[in-house]
Design a protein around this motif. Sequence first.
Motif, PDB file in Angstrom:
ATOM      1  N   GLY A 168       3.925   4.067  -3.729  1.00 10.28           N
ATOM      2  CA  GLY A 168       4.804   3.387  -2.791  1.00 10.28           C
ATOM      3  C   GLY A 168       6.015   4.264  -2.534  1.00 10.28           C
ATOM      4  N   TYR A 169       7.023   3.700  -1.884  1.00 15.45           N
ATOM      5  CA  TYR A 169       8.237   4.445  -1.539  1.00 15.45           C
ATOM      6  C   TYR A 169       9.457   3.709  -2.069  1.00 15.45           C
ATOM      7  N   ILE A 170      10.371   4.467  -2.671  1.00 12.24           N
ATOM      8  CA  ILE A 170      11.617   3.896  -3.170  1.00 12.24           C
ATOM      9  C   ILE A 170      12.787   4.346  -2.316  1.00 12.24           C
ATOM     10  N   ASP A 171      13.882   3.566  -2.371  1.00 14.21           N
ATOM     11  CA  ASP A 171      15.141   4.020  -1.804  1.00 14.21           C
ATOM     12  C   ASP A 171      15.956   4.682  -2.915  1.00 14.21           C
ATOM     13  N   LYS A 172      17.184   5.052  -2.625  1.00 15.96           N
ATOM     14  CA  LYS A 172      17.965   5.819  -3.593  1.00 15.96           C
ATOM     15  C   LYS A 172      18.478   4.979  -4.763  1.00 15.96           C
ATOM     16  N   VAL A 178       8.581   0.197   0.213  1.00 12.20           N
ATOM     17  CA  VAL A 178       7.360   0.193   1.028  1.00 12.20           C
ATOM     18  C   VAL A 178       6.168   0.338   0.096  1.00 12.20           C
ATOM     19  N   GLY A 179       5.211  -0.563   0.239  1.00 14.14           N
ATOM     20  CA  GLY A 179       3.967  -0.432  -0.514  1.00 14.14           C
ATOM     21  C   GLY A 179       4.156  -0.662  -2.000  1.00 14.14           C
ATOM     22  N   GLY A 180       3.477   0.212  -2.760  1.00 20.82           N
ATOM     23  CA  GLY A 180       3.438   0.060  -4.203  1.00 20.82           C
ATOM     24  C   GLY A 180       2.033  -0.162  -4.699  1.00 20.82           C
ATOM     25  N   THR A 181       1.086  -0.257  -3.735  1.00 19.19           N
ATOM     26  CA  THR A 181      -0.314  -0.512  -4.084  1.00 19.19           C
ATOM     27  C   THR A 181      -1.267   0.487  -3.439  1.00 19.19           C
ATOM     28  N   PHE A 182      -0.730   1.548  -2.850  1.00 20.63           N
ATOM     29  CA  PHE A 182      -1.581   2.512  -2.145  1.00 20.63           C
ATOM     30  C   PHE A 182      -2.220   3.509  -3.108  1.00 20.63           C
ATOM     31  N   LEU A 192       7.660   6.386   9.639  1.00 21.42           N
ATOM     32  CA  LEU A 192       6.206   6.309   9.574  1.00 21.42           C
ATOM     33  C   LEU A 192       5.790   6.866   8.217  1.00 21.42           C
ATOM     34  N   PHE A 193       5.135   6.028   7.421  1.00 23.55           N
ATOM     35  CA  PHE A 193       4.814   6.361   6.042  1.00 23.55           C
ATOM     36  C   PHE A 193       3.319   6.665   5.943  1.00 23.55           C
ATOM     37  N   LEU A 194       3.016   7.875   5.536  1.00 20.48           N
ATOM     38  CA  LEU A 194       1.631   8.344   5.470  1.00 20.48           C
ATOM     39  C   LEU A 194       1.038   7.957   4.119  1.00 20.48           C
ATOM     40  N   VAL A 195       0.039   7.067   4.145  1.00 17.44           N
ATOM     41  CA  VAL A 195      -0.506   6.518   2.902  1.00 17.44           C
ATOM     42  C   VAL A 195      -2.032   6.540   2.928  1.00 17.44           C
ATOM     43  N   ARG A 196      -2.600   6.502   1.731  1.00 19.96           N
ATOM     44  CA  ARG A 196      -4.057   6.472   1.557  1.00 19.96           C
ATOM     45  C   ARG A 196      -4.476   5.106   1.010  1.00 19.96           C
ATOM     46  N   TYR A 197      -5.468   4.522   1.683  1.00 17.38           N
ATOM     47  CA  TYR A 197      -5.968   3.214   1.262  1.00 17.38           C
ATOM     48  C   TYR A 197      -7.459   3.151   1.557  1.00 17.38           C
ATOM     49  N   ARG A 198      -8.226   2.762   0.552  1.00 18.10           N
ATOM     50  CA  ARG A 198      -9.676   2.752   0.672  1.00 18.10           C
ATOM     51  C   ARG A 198     -10.213   4.110   1.107  1.00 18.10           C
ATOM     52  N   PHE A 203      -0.940   5.416   8.745  1.00 20.56           N
ATOM     53  CA  PHE A 203       0.523   5.314   8.752  1.00 20.56           C
ATOM     54  C   PHE A 203       0.957   3.849   8.803  1.00 20.56           C
ATOM     55  N   VAL A 204       1.930   3.496   7.941  1.00 23.59           N
ATOM     56  CA  VAL A 204       2.495   2.149   7.947  1.00 23.59           C
ATOM     57  C   VAL A 204       3.981   2.238   8.266  1.00 23.59           C
ATOM     58  N   ASP A 205       4.559   1.072   8.627  1.00 27.72           N
ATOM     59  CA  ASP A 205       6.008   1.008   8.873  1.00 27.72           C
ATOM     60  C   ASP A 205       6.723   0.519   7.621  1.00 27.72           C
ATOM     61  N   THR A 206       8.015   0.226   7.743  1.00 28.50           N
ATOM     62  CA  THR A 206       8.814  -0.150   6.572  1.00 28.50           C
ATOM     63  C   THR A 206       8.386  -1.482   5.961  1.00 28.50           C
TER      64      THR A 206
END
Length: 288
Positions: A168-172, A178-182, A192-198, A203-206
């Motif tokens: 997933g993605y963290i802030d500072k 964002v996410g946490g399960t990819f 635009l967050f580039l993630v892998r799923y299945r 790309f997903v948003d915030t």
Amino acid sequence: RGFVHLWQAIARGISVIGGQTPLGLDEKGSYGLIDEQANWIITPSFDGIGDLKNNRRWVNAGGEFGFINKKGNIVISPQYEDALDFEGGLAPVKMNEYWAFIDTSGIMVTRPIYEKAKPYSEGLAAVQKDGMWGFINTQGNVIVQNTFENVSSFQNGYAWVQKNGAYGYIDKSGKIKVGGTFEGAKDATNNLFLVRYRRKWGFVDTSGSWIIKNEFDDALPFQNGFAAAAIKGKWGFIDTTGKWVIPAVYDEVQSFSEGIAAVKMGTKWGFINEKNHRIENYFKKFRP
């Protein structure tokens, strides 16, 4: 930058390695720097040279790392087991198997206590202790605790992290935003967050909603409005809606920069513009 130096370097038998700085590799395998006319501005005498950051480049001299300035003068003597780029006036260096940070004069600003370290980005540096990653500020204070299995550097206020095998993605502040399960993640650009799923990338948003569905075998973050994406073993480029703007026909690609991208077909590299027009004939010695 123009690409004149590539042609002239090749004509002189110099292999050119892409990156932020035109690096030359002579027939003996030593690194130097060339200008756009393929003239040596730093004579090839090193086993490796980094990019110019804060008027410093790391150099590898016989397995020991130090730093030179823009003119090629040694300003921090080769003495480290490894070194990375300066960012914000600080650089990670390795000594006695541990990493520390030094300033541009070579003064140590943190103790060598980290198993691994990355250059500072947006005021924070990723560091590893006891096998786990966290982030410190420029004073060496812990801002995000070492609780992650892997992390990226911060870009645009976010860093991807891996925890318990998921991404997933963290802030500072260290909070998952964002996410946490990819299954995988790469740098975020333009929200635009580039993630892998299945086993597919998209790309997903915030909010974690799909903007471009996960249908690619691989992909690179957006740059200059285009993202490189691969399907069935071939690479092309998509826009921010997911539409193919350059078909997937290339064996390898580099992201666009200043309207130009390096592409590979077979064994040969060349350059294309954003309309997929070739702007250089293909040649073999360019190595991005």
